[in-house]
Write a protein that holds these residues in place. Structure first.
Motif, PDB file in Angstrom:
ATOM      1  N   HIS A   1     -12.350   0.489  -0.352  1.00  0.00           N
ATOM      2  CA  HIS A   1     -10.921   0.191  -0.423  1.00  0.00           C
ATOM      3  C   HIS A   1     -10.977  -1.046   0.482  1.00  0.00           C
ATOM      4  O   HIS A   1     -11.321  -1.173   1.619  1.00  0.00           O
ATOM      5  CB  HIS A   1     -10.049   1.129   0.222  1.00  0.00           C
ATOM      6  CG  HIS A   1     -10.077   2.473  -0.600  1.00  0.00           C
ATOM      7  ND1 HIS A   1      -9.605   2.835  -1.698  1.00  0.00           N
ATOM      8  CD2 HIS A   1     -10.901   3.584  -0.037  1.00  0.00           C
ATOM      9  CE1 HIS A   1      -9.775   4.079  -2.112  1.00  0.00           C
ATOM     10  NE2 HIS A   1     -10.737   4.492  -1.070  1.00  0.00           N
ATOM     11  N   LEU A   2     -10.655  -2.237  -0.160  1.00  0.00           N
ATOM     12  CA  LEU A   2     -10.837  -3.691   0.716  1.00  0.00           C
ATOM     13  C   LEU A   2      -9.532  -4.388   0.880  1.00  0.00           C
ATOM     14  O   LEU A   2      -8.569  -4.316   0.182  1.00  0.00           O
ATOM     15  CB  LEU A   2     -11.770  -4.506  -0.407  1.00  0.00           C
ATOM     16  CG  LEU A   2     -13.115  -3.830  -0.817  1.00  0.00           C
ATOM     17  CD1 LEU A   2     -13.185  -3.551  -2.170  1.00  0.00           C
ATOM     18  CD2 LEU A   2     -14.119  -4.737  -0.422  1.00  0.00           C
TER      19      LEU A   2
ATOM     20  N   GLN B   1      -8.438   6.838  11.955  1.00  0.00           N
ATOM     21  CA  GLN B   1      -8.701   5.634  12.627  1.00  0.00           C
ATOM     22  C   GLN B   1      -8.518   4.587  11.792  1.00  0.00           C
ATOM     23  O   GLN B   1      -8.532   3.286  12.107  1.00  0.00           O
ATOM     24  CB  GLN B   1      -9.796   5.601  13.632  1.00  0.00           C
ATOM     25  CG  GLN B   1      -9.795   6.427  15.029  1.00  0.00           C
ATOM     26  CD  GLN B   1     -11.184   6.409  15.619  1.00  0.00           C
ATOM     27  OE1 GLN B   1     -11.724   5.322  15.499  1.00  0.00           O
ATOM     28  NE2 GLN B   1     -11.144   7.292  16.354  1.00  0.00           N
ATOM     29  N   ILE B   2      -8.507   5.039  10.414  1.00  0.00           N
ATOM     30  CA  ILE B   2      -8.804   3.993   9.484  1.00  0.00           C
ATOM     31  C   ILE B   2      -7.549   2.848   9.481  1.00  0.00           C
ATOM     32  O   ILE B   2      -7.795   1.714   9.207  1.00  0.00           O
ATOM     33  CB  ILE B   2      -9.196   4.547   8.091  1.00  0.00           C
ATOM     34  CG1 ILE B   2     -10.309   5.007   8.075  1.00  0.00           C
ATOM     35  CG2 ILE B   2      -8.900   3.702   6.855  1.00  0.00           C
ATOM     36  CD1 ILE B   2     -10.765   5.832   6.815  1.00  0.00           C
ATOM     37  N   ALA B   3      -6.390   3.384   9.285  1.00  0.00           N
ATOM     38  CA  ALA B   3      -5.119   2.552   9.175  1.00  0.00           C
ATOM     39  C   ALA B   3      -5.054   1.548  10.322  1.00  0.00           C
ATOM     40  O   ALA B   3      -4.995   0.342   9.757  1.00  0.00           O
ATOM     41  CB  ALA B   3      -3.902   3.270   9.277  1.00  0.00           C
TER      42      ALA B   3
ATOM     43  N   GLU C   1      -1.459   0.766   1.176  1.00  0.00           N
ATOM     44  CA  GLU C   1      -0.544  -0.283   1.785  1.00  0.00           C
ATOM     45  C   GLU C   1      -1.316  -1.244   2.494  1.00  0.00           C
ATOM     46  O   GLU C   1      -0.705  -2.383   2.893  1.00  0.00           O
ATOM     47  CB  GLU C   1       0.496   0.601   2.510  1.00  0.00           C
ATOM     48  CG  GLU C   1       1.301   1.311   1.846  1.00  0.00           C
ATOM     49  CD  GLU C   1       2.128   1.959   2.865  1.00  0.00           C
ATOM     50  OE1 GLU C   1       2.525   1.628   3.914  1.00  0.00           O
ATOM     51  OE2 GLU C   1       2.936   3.254   2.221  1.00  0.00           O
ATOM     52  N   LEU C   2      -2.517  -0.846   3.050  1.00  0.00           N
ATOM     53  CA  LEU C   2      -3.385  -1.899   3.753  1.00  0.00           C
ATOM     54  C   LEU C   2      -4.443  -2.725   3.215  1.00  0.00           C
ATOM     55  O   LEU C   2      -5.022  -3.296   3.744  1.00  0.00           O
ATOM     56  CB  LEU C   2      -3.783  -1.032   5.011  1.00  0.00           C
ATOM     57  CG  LEU C   2      -2.758  -0.619   5.951  1.00  0.00           C
ATOM     58  CD1 LEU C   2      -3.246   0.668   7.109  1.00  0.00           C
ATOM     59  CD2 LEU C   2      -2.042  -1.488   6.511  1.00  0.00           C
ATOM     60  N   THR C   3      -4.645  -2.350   1.846  1.00  0.00           N
ATOM     61  CA  THR C   3      -5.682  -2.915   1.071  1.00  0.00           C
ATOM     62  C   THR C   3      -5.163  -3.613  -0.319  1.00  0.00           C
ATOM     63  O   THR C   3      -3.815  -3.055  -0.737  1.00  0.00           O
ATOM     64  CB  THR C   3      -6.715  -2.016   0.742  1.00  0.00           C
ATOM     65  OG1 THR C   3      -6.100  -0.662   0.084  1.00  0.00           O
ATOM     66  CG2 THR C   3      -7.390  -1.431   1.871  1.00  0.00           C
TER      67      THR C   3
ATOM     68  N   GLY D   1       0.394  -1.904  -7.354  1.00  0.00           N
ATOM     69  CA  GLY D   1       0.031  -3.126  -7.985  1.00  0.00           C
ATOM     70  C   GLY D   1      -1.547  -3.589  -7.289  1.00  0.00           C
ATOM     71  O   GLY D   1      -1.848  -4.675  -7.721  1.00  0.00           O
ATOM     72  N   ASN D   2      -2.222  -2.868  -6.960  1.00  0.00           N
ATOM     73  CA  ASN D   2      -3.588  -3.023  -6.299  1.00  0.00           C
ATOM     74  C   ASN D   2      -4.598  -3.208  -7.545  1.00  0.00           C
ATOM     75  O   ASN D   2      -4.125  -2.085  -8.582  1.00  0.00           O
ATOM     76  CB  ASN D   2      -3.964  -1.974  -5.332  1.00  0.00           C
ATOM     77  CG  ASN D   2      -3.103  -1.950  -4.000  1.00  0.00           C
ATOM     78  OD1 ASN D   2      -2.219  -2.594  -3.663  1.00  0.00           O
ATOM     79  ND2 ASN D   2      -3.594  -1.003  -2.902  1.00  0.00           N
TER      80      ASN D   2
END
Length: 340
Positions: free
Chosen positions: A148-149, A190-192, A217-219, A287-288
């Motif tokens: 996930h990028l 801890q990823i988010a 939401e972060l990628t 929409g990713n």
């Protein structure tokens, strides 16, 4: 005669009281209660043992490390009796599961349920000693790990270069290194924050944990490998404190036994499969962009990561085991159950 009768009645009363006593099992894990693992497996499992015991055995679930500590400490907590049952990832404690971590090697595992059955059988045959002090309830692997990028696409082997990527385990670290990336080890919670602050460019996790960690939401981009085998994964442990299990009356032990083993492992894997489907849909609905790495490119990745497997075999062999035989047996079991 009267004395013997009185003694017998007293013993019966004590046994009846012990059998009627309610047992509350403290169940701990590291994900929030909205996670699929919590709602899709742990809660139903607890409901089932409560129903089968007619309310004599219940769970008190502590998600999100509510008993304190960090995810890598969960195994110590269940061994020490802080928790009665835990779910955790074996890779959080590097070196403690040198044999069963074979399933975390690149391109070993296939579908969720097939691999779960293979993991259970393999540990029964070859790695039960790694779980001394624990009553194994289920062992499986989480879903295939996806990359996930944040803001860069990844399509080729060359795209790994210079990327800081969250790694899932010791073997995941090594795999990312040979692929050309910089591995950054951290537990899932801890990823988010690490993605949002730019500490990492990407994270390798299964789709299942994406909604709970807001990874979608972060990628913007996601990379999946094609061909039916996972790039890597993580071995899961759902286990009980052995002394707590031993303290149960025979009928309650049987309920735990009946809800442990190969098929319970497959049920846990099913929960992860359903969670993977939901997590992938969440990213798609946002929409990713989800890229499938084509087979010819996957072959390049397989060749690049072969040293990870070779090193694992050599390392396990140096510890007195037959590393090649163990690897071959793990892959054989996966193939066997994948055909069913």
């Amino acid at each position: 005669m009267l004395r013997k009768l009185a003694f017998g009645l007293a013993a019966t009363a004590v046994m009846s009281s012990a059998q009627a006593q309610e047992v509350v099992l403290k169940v701990a894990h590291f994900l929030p209660p909205m996670s699929n693992m919590h709602a899709g497996f742990i809660v139903p499992w607890c409901d089932k043992i409560e129903a089968e015991s007619k309310g004599r055995m219940k769970c008190q679930i502590y998600p999100a490390m509510q008993l304190g500590g960090t995810p890598p400490q969960l195994l110590s907590q269940v061994r020490d009796g802080v928790a009665d049952i835990v779910w955790t990832i074996s890779g959080y404690t590097p070196g403690r599961f040198p044999i069963s971590e074979v399933f975390e090697l690149p391109f070993v595992t296939t579908t969720h349920e097939a691999t779960a059955r293979a993991v259970w059988d393999f540990i029964d045959e070859n790695a039960a000693s790694e779980f001394e002090g624990l009553k194994r309830i289920a062992n499986w692997v989480v879903g295939p790990y996806v990359i996930h990028l944040r803001d860069k696409e990844l399509k080729t082997l060359e795209d790994f270069r210079g990327m800081k990527i969250r790694a899932p385990s010791r073997l995941g670290n090594r795999m990312l290194t040979v692929l050309g990336a910089t591995p950054v080890g951290m537990p899932v919670p801890q990823i988010a924050e690490s993605l949002s602050r730019g500490v990492i460019d990407a994270a390798i996790v299964p789709w299942e944990v994406v909604p709970a960690t807001k990874t979608h939401e972060l990628t913007k981009y996601h990379a999946e490998v094609s061909g039916g085998y996972s790039l890597t994964t993580a071995t899961s442990i759902y286990a009980m404190n052995q002394k707590k299990y031993d303290s149960l009356p025979a009928d309650l032990k049987k309920i735990i036994d009946d809800n442990s083993g190969r098929e319970t492992s497959a049920l846990a894997a099913t929960a992860f499969r359903k969670g993977d489907e939901g997590g992938r849909a969440a990213a798609s609905n946002r929409g990713n962009q989800i890229n499938q790495i084509p087979p010819e490119e996957v072959e390049r990745w397989k060749k690049a990561v072969q040293p990870v497997t070779d090193e694992w075999i050599a390392d396990v062999t140096s510890k007195g085991y037959d590393g090649r035989k163990l690897y071959d047996r793990a892959t054989e079991l996966v193939k066997q159950y994948s055909k069913n």
